[in-house]
Design an enzyme around this catalytic site. Structure first.
Site, mmCIF file in Angstrom:
data_model
loop_
_atom_site.group_PDB
_atom_site.id
_atom_site.type_symbol
_atom_site.label_atom_id
_atom_site.label_comp_id
_atom_site.label_asym_id
_atom_site.label_seq_id
_atom_site.Cartn_x
_atom_site.Cartn_y
_atom_site.Cartn_z
ATOM 1 N N PHE A 32 10.600 -2.482 -1.337
ATOM 2 C CA PHE A 32 10.744 -1.944 -2.693
ATOM 3 C C PHE A 32 10.630 -0.418 -2.597
ATOM 4 O O PHE A 32 9.739 0.113 -1.950
ATOM 5 C CB PHE A 32 9.603 -2.489 -3.574
ATOM 6 C CG PHE A 32 9.963 -2.603 -5.032
ATOM 7 C CD1 PHE A 32 10.202 -3.842 -5.609
ATOM 8 C CD2 PHE A 32 10.049 -1.469 -5.824
ATOM 9 C CE1 PHE A 32 10.512 -3.953 -6.961
ATOM 10 C CE2 PHE A 32 10.356 -1.573 -7.167
ATOM 11 C CZ PHE A 32 10.592 -2.811 -7.743
ATOM 12 N N ALA A 85 4.951 -3.880 -2.510
ATOM 13 C CA ALA A 85 3.575 -3.469 -2.194
ATOM 14 C C ALA A 85 2.592 -4.628 -2.374
ATOM 15 O O ALA A 85 1.607 -4.750 -1.630
ATOM 16 C CB ALA A 85 3.174 -2.294 -3.076
ATOM 17 N N PHE A 86 2.860 -5.468 -3.349
ATOM 18 C CA PHE A 86 1.947 -6.575 -3.643
ATOM 19 C C PHE A 86 1.795 -7.512 -2.443
ATOM 20 O O PHE A 86 0.765 -8.192 -2.304
ATOM 21 C CB PHE A 86 2.496 -7.343 -4.851
ATOM 22 C CG PHE A 86 1.515 -8.277 -5.490
ATOM 23 C CD1 PHE A 86 0.491 -7.782 -6.293
ATOM 24 C CD2 PHE A 86 1.614 -9.648 -5.311
ATOM 25 C CE1 PHE A 86 -0.419 -8.649 -6.885
ATOM 26 C CE2 PHE A 86 0.707 -10.516 -5.899
ATOM 27 C CZ PHE A 86 -0.305 -10.023 -6.697
ATOM 28 N N GLU A 87 2.784 -7.563 -1.579
ATOM 29 C CA GLU A 87 2.751 -8.456 -0.404
ATOM 30 C C GLU A 87 2.050 -7.792 0.796
ATOM 31 O O GLU A 87 1.852 -8.440 1.835
ATOM 32 C CB GLU A 87 4.167 -8.862 0.004
ATOM 33 C CG GLU A 87 4.786 -9.934 -0.875
ATOM 34 C CD GLU A 87 5.121 -9.468 -2.284
ATOM 35 O OE1 GLU A 87 5.685 -8.367 -2.422
ATOM 36 O OE2 GLU A 87 4.799 -10.187 -3.251
ATOM 37 N N VAL A 121 4.731 2.674 -5.224
ATOM 38 C CA VAL A 121 4.750 2.064 -6.549
ATOM 39 C C VAL A 121 5.019 3.167 -7.569
ATOM 40 O O VAL A 121 4.313 4.178 -7.605
ATOM 41 C CB VAL A 121 3.420 1.342 -6.869
ATOM 42 C CG1 VAL A 121 3.609 0.446 -8.091
ATOM 43 C CG2 VAL A 121 2.943 0.527 -5.689
ATOM 44 N N THR A 142 5.846 -0.679 -18.458
ATOM 45 C CA THR A 142 4.883 -1.746 -18.768
ATOM 46 C C THR A 142 3.640 -1.600 -17.887
ATOM 47 O O THR A 142 3.560 -0.690 -17.053
ATOM 48 C CB THR A 142 5.507 -3.130 -18.488
ATOM 49 O OG1 THR A 142 5.702 -3.239 -17.064
ATOM 50 C CG2 THR A 142 6.832 -3.297 -19.200
ATOM 51 N N HIS A 181 2.845 -3.430 -15.512
ATOM 52 C CA HIS A 181 3.100 -3.992 -14.180
ATOM 53 C C HIS A 181 2.573 -3.053 -13.078
ATOM 54 O O HIS A 181 1.938 -3.489 -12.119
ATOM 55 C CB HIS A 181 4.614 -4.196 -14.023
ATOM 56 C CG HIS A 181 5.002 -4.979 -12.813
ATOM 57 N ND1 HIS A 181 4.877 -6.340 -12.741
ATOM 58 C CD2 HIS A 181 5.513 -4.587 -11.629
ATOM 59 C CE1 HIS A 181 5.292 -6.758 -11.553
ATOM 60 N NE2 HIS A 181 5.685 -5.709 -10.864
ATOM 61 N N PHE A 232 -4.243 3.136 4.340
ATOM 62 C CA PHE A 232 -3.615 2.992 3.021
ATOM 63 C C PHE A 232 -2.558 4.078 2.850
ATOM 64 O O PHE A 232 -2.870 5.246 2.618
ATOM 65 C CB PHE A 232 -4.708 3.124 1.957
ATOM 66 C CG PHE A 232 -4.229 2.909 0.552
ATOM 67 C CD1 PHE A 232 -3.943 1.633 0.083
ATOM 68 C CD2 PHE A 232 -4.091 3.975 -0.319
ATOM 69 C CE1 PHE A 232 -3.526 1.424 -1.230
ATOM 70 C CE2 PHE A 232 -3.669 3.781 -1.636
ATOM 71 C CZ PHE A 232 -3.393 2.508 -2.085
ATOM 72 N N ARG A 262 5.947 13.706 -1.610
ATOM 73 C CA ARG A 262 4.932 13.208 -0.665
ATOM 74 C C ARG A 262 5.538 12.472 0.518
ATOM 75 O O ARG A 262 4.827 12.017 1.398
ATOM 76 C CB ARG A 262 3.958 12.293 -1.419
ATOM 77 C CG ARG A 262 3.061 13.087 -2.354
ATOM 78 C CD ARG A 262 2.479 12.252 -3.481
ATOM 79 N NE ARG A 262 1.643 13.056 -4.367
ATOM 80 C CZ ARG A 262 2.133 13.921 -5.295
ATOM 81 N NH1 ARG A 262 3.434 14.067 -5.446
ATOM 82 N NH2 ARG A 262 1.315 14.632 -6.043
HETATM 83 N N1 INI Z 1 6.685 -3.165 -5.735
HETATM 84 C C1 INI Z 1 6.590 -1.952 -5.160
HETATM 85 O O1 INI Z 1 6.347 -1.870 -3.956
HETATM 86 N N2 INI Z 1 6.748 -0.833 -5.916
HETATM 87 C C2 INI Z 1 7.023 -0.898 -7.254
HETATM 88 O O2 INI Z 1 7.160 0.183 -7.888
HETATM 89 C C3 INI Z 1 7.121 -2.161 -7.872
HETATM 90 N N3 INI Z 1 7.403 -2.262 -9.278
HETATM 91 O O3 INI Z 1 7.516 -1.235 -9.948
HETATM 92 O O4 INI Z 1 7.566 -3.340 -9.820
HETATM 93 C C4 INI Z 1 6.946 -3.317 -7.068
HETATM 94 N N4 INI Z 1 7.016 -4.550 -7.599
HETATM 95 C C5 INI Z 1 7.205 -5.730 -6.787
HETATM 96 C C6 INI Z 1 5.888 -6.317 -6.294
HETATM 97 O O5 INI Z 1 5.281 -5.478 -5.340
HETATM 98 C C7 INI Z 1 6.118 -7.695 -5.636
HETATM 99 O O6 INI Z 1 6.961 -7.541 -4.521
HETATM 100 C C8 INI Z 1 6.752 -8.725 -6.588
HETATM 101 O O7 INI Z 1 6.035 -8.799 -7.784
HETATM 102 C C9 INI Z 1 6.752 -10.121 -5.910
HETATM 103 O O8 INI Z 1 5.433 -10.568 -5.652
#
Ligand code: INI
Length: 175
Positions: A28, A62-64, A87, A92, A94, A119, A133
């Site tokens: 992402f 990033a969430f993964e 991110v 929203t 999110h 990190f 950055r």
């Molecule tokens: N993931 C990112 O790495 N950066 C982002 O800005 C972002 N936004 O904005 O939604 C983002 N979302 C995806 C998230 O990390 C997961 O991959 C997804 O929700 C599946 O679990």
């Protein structure tokens, strides 16, 4: 005048030959994360790390990163890990969930496993801030992450369970 206190010191040097690293990178915002990755690899290579000692793993977002970092740490193969993501704030909430869970999860991964997790997740309001950055005005956070990984890998080796505690040298004690 009283003698100046001479504490024992333990430092992590920036020598990286023989150390092994894994880098988890989010796809992402890959325009940013691939630039961070290049700079992290550059820092490792310039410090003597060989390509065979680095593994790069791509994840969706990033969430993964936290789960991936924990799984990499549990392989007991790497001296330090780097988590790279970007991110960007949207309209929203999110953004807040992804940022807080990613940072919390990465901290837990290193605390739970004892393997340093650096990190390198940019959390920015705008793409421009992220570009700054990732190689423009603000330097490159990927390069800093590479150096931090080396330092923490060295330090972790010295602070392994049962490692002798460092006390001031006899010479320093006689002073
Ligand atoms: N993931 C990112 O790495 N950066 C982002 O800005 C972002 N936004 O904005 O939604 C983002 N979302 C995806 C998230 O990390 C997961 O991959 C997804 O929700 C599946 O679990």
């Amino acid at each position: 005048m009283a003698d100046k206190l001479q504490p024992g010191k333990i430092d992590g040097e920036l020598r990286a030959g023989g150390l092994r690293f894994a880098i988890a990178v989010s796809r992402f915002n890959s325009f940013i994360t691939e630039r961070l990755l290049s700079a992290a690899l550059d820092a490792l290579e310039r410090s003597g790390v060989k390509g065979r000692d680095v593994t790069v793993v791509h994840v969706p977002g990033a969430f993964e990163l936290p789960l991936t970092a924990k799984k990499l740490a549990l392989t007991a193969t790497y001296d330090a890990l780097i988590a790279i993501g970007c991110v960007l704030r949207g309209e929203t909430a999110h953004y807040d969930y992804v940022c807080s869970e990613t940072s919390r999860g990465l901290q837990l991964a290193q605390i739970d496993t004892g393997v340093p997790v650096i990190f390198c997740v940019l959390t920015c309001d705008t793409l421009e801030q992220a570009i700054d950055r990732a190689g423009l005005k603000g330097g490159n956070k990927g390069f800093e992450a590479g150096l931090a990984a080396i330092e923490m890998a060295q330090l972790s080796r010295k602070l392994r369970p049962g490692a002798p505690a460092k006390s001031p040298s006899a010479k320093a004690r006689r002073k």
